[in-house]
Design an enzyme around this catalytic site. Structure first.
Site, PDB file in Angstrom:
ATOM      1  N   ASP A 187      -1.560  44.559  38.233  1.00 54.01           N
ATOM      2  CA  ASP A 187      -2.220  44.572  39.550  1.00 54.01           C
ATOM      3  C   ASP A 187      -3.658  45.073  39.391  1.00 54.01           C
ATOM      4  OD1 ASP A 187      -3.112  45.223  42.122  1.00 54.01           O
ATOM      5  OD2 ASP A 187      -1.106  45.766  42.809  1.00 54.01           O
ATOM      6  N   LYS A 191     -18.923  48.295  36.224  1.00 54.84           N
ATOM      7  CA  LYS A 191     -18.549  46.874  36.330  1.00 54.84           C
ATOM      8  C   LYS A 191     -18.436  46.290  34.923  1.00 54.84           C
ATOM      9  CE  LYS A 191     -18.933  42.271  37.008  1.00 54.84           C
ATOM     10  NZ  LYS A 191     -19.111  41.244  35.965  1.00 54.84           N
ATOM     11  N   GLU A 230     -15.768  34.934  33.551  1.00 58.90           N
ATOM     12  CA  GLU A 230     -17.203  35.141  33.301  1.00 58.90           C
ATOM     13  C   GLU A 230     -17.560  34.859  31.844  1.00 58.90           C
ATOM     14  OE1 GLU A 230     -18.602  38.966  34.633  1.00 58.90           O
ATOM     15  OE2 GLU A 230     -20.586  38.659  33.752  1.00 58.90           O
ATOM     16  N   HIS A 286     -26.376  36.040  27.356  1.00 53.30           N
ATOM     17  CA  HIS A 286     -25.540  35.604  28.467  1.00 53.30           C
ATOM     18  C   HIS A 286     -25.792  34.127  28.780  1.00 53.30           C
ATOM     19  CE1 HIS A 286     -23.032  37.057  31.781  1.00 53.30           C
ATOM     20  NE2 HIS A 286     -23.612  36.114  32.510  1.00 53.30           N
TER      21      HIS A 286
HETATM   22  P1  NAD Z   1       9.197  46.921  40.072  1.00 54.05           P
HETATM   23  O1  NAD Z   1       9.494  47.008  41.516  1.00 54.05           O
HETATM   24  O2  NAD Z   1       9.455  45.627  39.393  1.00 54.05           O
HETATM   25  O3  NAD Z   1       9.992  48.121  39.352  1.00 54.05           O
HETATM   26  C1  NAD Z   1      10.100  48.249  37.961  1.00 54.05           C
HETATM   27  C2  NAD Z   1      11.522  47.925  37.549  1.00 54.05           C
HETATM   28  O4  NAD Z   1      11.603  47.904  36.131  1.00 54.05           O
HETATM   29  C3  NAD Z   1      12.511  48.952  38.052  1.00 54.05           C
HETATM   30  O5  NAD Z   1      13.630  48.294  38.562  1.00 54.05           O
HETATM   31  C4  NAD Z   1      12.873  49.716  36.784  1.00 54.05           C
HETATM   32  O6  NAD Z   1      14.153  50.247  36.847  1.00 54.05           O
HETATM   33  C5  NAD Z   1      12.774  48.604  35.746  1.00 54.05           C
HETATM   34  N1  NAD Z   1      12.574  49.010  34.340  1.00 54.05           N
HETATM   35  C6  NAD Z   1      13.096  48.355  33.283  1.00 54.05           C
HETATM   36  N2  NAD Z   1      12.708  48.933  32.141  1.00 54.05           N
HETATM   37  C7  NAD Z   1      11.928  49.969  32.471  1.00 54.05           C
HETATM   38  C8  NAD Z   1      11.211  50.937  31.707  1.00 54.05           C
HETATM   39  N3  NAD Z   1      11.237  50.949  30.374  1.00 54.05           N
HETATM   40  N4  NAD Z   1      10.434  51.822  32.362  1.00 54.05           N
HETATM   41  C9  NAD Z   1      10.359  51.811  33.705  1.00 54.05           C
HETATM   42  N5  NAD Z   1      11.030  50.926  34.480  1.00 54.05           N
HETATM   43  C10 NAD Z   1      11.809  50.011  33.872  1.00 54.05           C
HETATM   44  O7  NAD Z   1       7.683  47.251  39.752  1.00 54.05           O
HETATM   45  P2  NAD Z   1       6.832  48.577  39.968  1.00 54.05           P
HETATM   46  O8  NAD Z   1       6.199  48.845  38.653  1.00 54.05           O
HETATM   47  O9  NAD Z   1       7.588  49.670  40.620  1.00 54.05           O
HETATM   48  O10 NAD Z   1       5.719  48.090  41.004  1.00 54.05           O
HETATM   49  C11 NAD Z   1       4.696  47.220  40.588  1.00 54.05           C
HETATM   50  C12 NAD Z   1       4.427  46.191  41.654  1.00 54.05           C
HETATM   51  O11 NAD Z   1       4.149  46.841  42.899  1.00 54.05           O
HETATM   52  C13 NAD Z   1       3.238  45.338  41.359  1.00 54.05           C
HETATM   53  O12 NAD Z   1       3.594  44.000  41.564  1.00 54.05           O
HETATM   54  C14 NAD Z   1       2.205  45.796  42.383  1.00 54.05           C
HETATM   55  O13 NAD Z   1       1.309  44.752  42.692  1.00 54.05           O
HETATM   56  C15 NAD Z   1       3.060  46.173  43.548  1.00 54.05           C
HETATM   57  N6  NAD Z   1       2.533  47.076  44.582  1.00 54.05           N
HETATM   58  C16 NAD Z   1       1.357  47.760  44.446  1.00 54.05           C
HETATM   59  C17 NAD Z   1       0.923  48.613  45.437  1.00 54.05           C
HETATM   60  C18 NAD Z   1      -0.343  49.402  45.226  1.00 54.05           C
HETATM   61  O14 NAD Z   1      -0.844  49.438  44.130  1.00 54.05           O
HETATM   62  N7  NAD Z   1      -0.892  50.059  46.258  1.00 54.05           N
HETATM   63  C19 NAD Z   1       1.687  48.792  46.595  1.00 54.05           C
HETATM   64  C20 NAD Z   1       2.904  48.095  46.705  1.00 54.05           C
HETATM   65  C21 NAD Z   1       3.328  47.252  45.684  1.00 54.05           C
END
Ligand code: NAD
Length: 359
Positions: free
Chosen positions: A247, A231, A51, A345
Site C-alpha cells: 500500500d 520525493k 518515471e 533525465h
Molecule cells: P490482511 O488482512 O490480509 O491480514 C494479514 C493476514 O496474513 C492475516 O490473516 C494473518 O493471520 C496472515 N498471515 C499469514 N502469515 C503471516 C505472517 N507470517 N505474519 C503475519 N500475518 C500472517 O492484511 P493486513 O496486512 O492486515 O492489511 C493490509 C491491507 O490493509 C492492505 O491491503 C492495505 O491497503 C489495507 N488497509 C490499509 C489502511 C491504511 O493504511 N490506513 C486501512 C485499511 C486497510
C-alpha cells in the site's frame, strides 16, 4: 516469469476480485534495479515505476555504494499502532489509571481478536494512553504484525478493544483504526561512499562529495527543498512498494508525517563528509510493508516481485526498500549538485519519445 507478467501481472478476473467496478487492468513498467547489496547480500530489486531514469539512477548509485561495502540496514520489530479515540473523558488521570490497571486483560482481549496472527508469532505487545486535551483521550495498542503490513489486523484489534476501553475511561468511543505514522516500525540504512566512486567527467570525487553534503544541509534547513529531496527517496522506495503489492499511500502518509515529526518538515536521508573523507549517508523512515496479506499474494506480479527480491520477512523487505530509497537519493543529489538533473533525465526520457506509435 513471462506468464506472471503477461497482461501486466494481473488478469481481469483476478483484478475483479481485488477492487470493485473493474473495467480492466492498467499496466506500468516492471523493471529490475541492479547492484543493490544490503548487509552483504546481493538483491535484484523489482521496481514498478512510470518515471524514466529512476531505475537507472538506483542501479548506478547502488554501484557507488557497493564500492564502500554496500548498504548497511536495520529494521525495528514490525510493530503497528492501533488508535482508539475516547471522547468526553471526565478525568484523564483516572481513565489512564483504570486502563493501566486492566492492561493484562486488554492485551489478552487484543490477542483473542487475531488468533491467526498469534500462530505466526505476532500479537499485542503494549498499551499507551495519551491526553490530547479537550476531553479527548487516545489509547494506542501496539501490535506485532510479523510479516503482514497489518492495517486490517490492527483495525480488528482496535474494534475488539474499543467498548471495554470506553467503559474503563468513562468516555464515548470514537474512531478505531491504525495510524499510518508507523514510527515503531522504522528502517535505518547507512552507506559509506568512497570519493573515487562519485567522480563525474567534469568534477572530481571530493568536490562532488562536498556538493552532496551541502545539498543535504539545504534540505535540512528548508522544507521546500526537503519535499523534493524526499520525493527523490520515494522514487526508489515506492517503486519497490508498488512492485511487491504493498500500500503505497500508507507508506507515503507515514513517511511524510515522520519527516515532519520535529514540527518542521525535514529530509528522510542526510549526507555528511566522514572524518576519513568518505561520503556517509543515513536514512531513517517508517516502512510498514508486508510479504503476506493485502494483495501481496493475490497479485501474480507482486508474488513474482517478492520471489525476485529474495526476502524472507517483512523487515528484510523494508531494509531493501529503504536501501533503494537511499540509492535514489544519492543519484539525484550527485546529478543535481553537478551537471543538473536534466542532461541524464532527458537522455533517458528521449527513449520514450522514440517508441513507435501504434495505429
Ligand atoms: P490482511 O488482512 O490480509 O491480514 C494479514 C493476514 O496474513 C492475516 O490473516 C494473518 O493471520 C496472515 N498471515 C499469514 N502469515 C503471516 C505472517 N507470517 N505474519 C503475519 N500475518 C500472517 O492484511 P493486513 O496486512 O492486515 O492489511 C493490509 C491491507 O490493509 C492492505 O491491503 C492495505 O491497503 C489495507 N488497509 C490499509 C489502511 C491504511 O493504511 N490506513 C486501512 C485499511 C486497510
Amino acid at each position: 516469469m513471462g506468464s506472471a507478467l503477461g497482461a501486466g501481472g494481473l488478469d481481469v478476473a483476478t483484478a475483479d476480485k481485488v477492487v470493485e467496478n473493474v473495467l480492466g487492468t492498467y499496466a506500468l513498467p516492471f523493471a529490475l534495479g541492479l547492484n543493490v547489496q544490503v548487509n552483504g547480500r546481493d538483491h535484484l530489486v523489482p521496481m514498478v515505476v512510470e518515471e524514466p531514469s529512476v531505475v537507472a539512477a538506483v542501479s548506478n548509485a547502488a554501484k557507488m555504494a557497493r564500492t564502500g561495502g554496500g548498504f548497511v540496514a536495520e529494521a525495528d520489530e514490525p510493530l503497528m499502532i492501533a488508535q482508539i479515540q475516547v471522547d468526553e473523558v471526565p478525568d484523564f488521570a483516572a481513565a489512564a489509571a483504570a486502563i493501566e490497571e486492566h492492561r493484562a486483560e486488554l492485551l489478552s482481549l487484543a490477542d483473542g481478536a487475531v488468533p491467526a496472527l498469534l500462530e505466526h508469532g505476532g500479537g499485542a505487545r503494549d498499551l499507551e494512553v495519551r491526553d490530547l486535551g479537550d476531553g479527548l483521550a487516545v489509547v494506542h495498542v501496539i501490535v506485532d504484525c510479523r510479516d503482514a503490513m497489518g492495517a486490517n489486523l490492527v483495525n480488528t484489534v482496535a474494534e475488539a478493544l474499543a467498548a471495554r476501553i470506553g467503559e474503563l475511561a468513562g468516555g464515548r468511543v470514537g474512531l478505531r483504526i491504525l495510524t499510518n505514522l508507523a514510527d515503531r516500525r522504522c528502517v535505518r540504512v547507512r552507506a559509506r561512499v568512497p570519493v573515487e566512486a562519485l567522480a563525474m567527467p567534469d568534477a572530481d570525487g571530493a568536490s562532488v562529495r562536498d556538493a552532496i553534503a551541502r545539498a543535504s544541509r539545504f534540505a535540512e534547513l528548508d522544507a521546500y527543498r526537503a519535499a523534493t529531496h524526499n520525493k527523490g527517496i520515494m522514487n526508489g522506495v515506492e517503486a519497490v512498494v508498488v512492485a511487491t503489492g504493498n500500500d503505497w499511500r500508507a507508506v507515503s502518509a507515514g513517511a511524510h508525517a515522520f519527516a515532519a515529526r520535529s514540527g518542521r518538515y525535514g529530509p528522510l536521508c542526510i549526507w555528511r563528509v566522514a572524518a576519513d573523507g568518505l561520503l556517509e549517508g543515513a536514512l531513517e523512515m517508517p516502512l510498514a510493508l508486508g510479504i503476506v496479506g493485502g494483495t501481496t499474494r493475490t497479485h501474480p506480479g507482486a508474488r513474482l516481485a517478492l520471489e525476485i527480491a529474495r526476502v524472507e520477512t517483512s523487515r528484510e523487505l523494508a531494509m531493501l526498500a529503504g536501501s533503494v530509497g537511499m540509492a535514489s537519493n544519492l543519484a539525484a543529489l550527485r546529478a543535481l549538485a553537478t551537471e543538473g538533473i536534466q542532461r541524464g533525465h532527458m537522455a533517458l526520457h528521449a527513449r520514450s519519445l522514440v517508441v513507435p506509435k501504434r495505429g
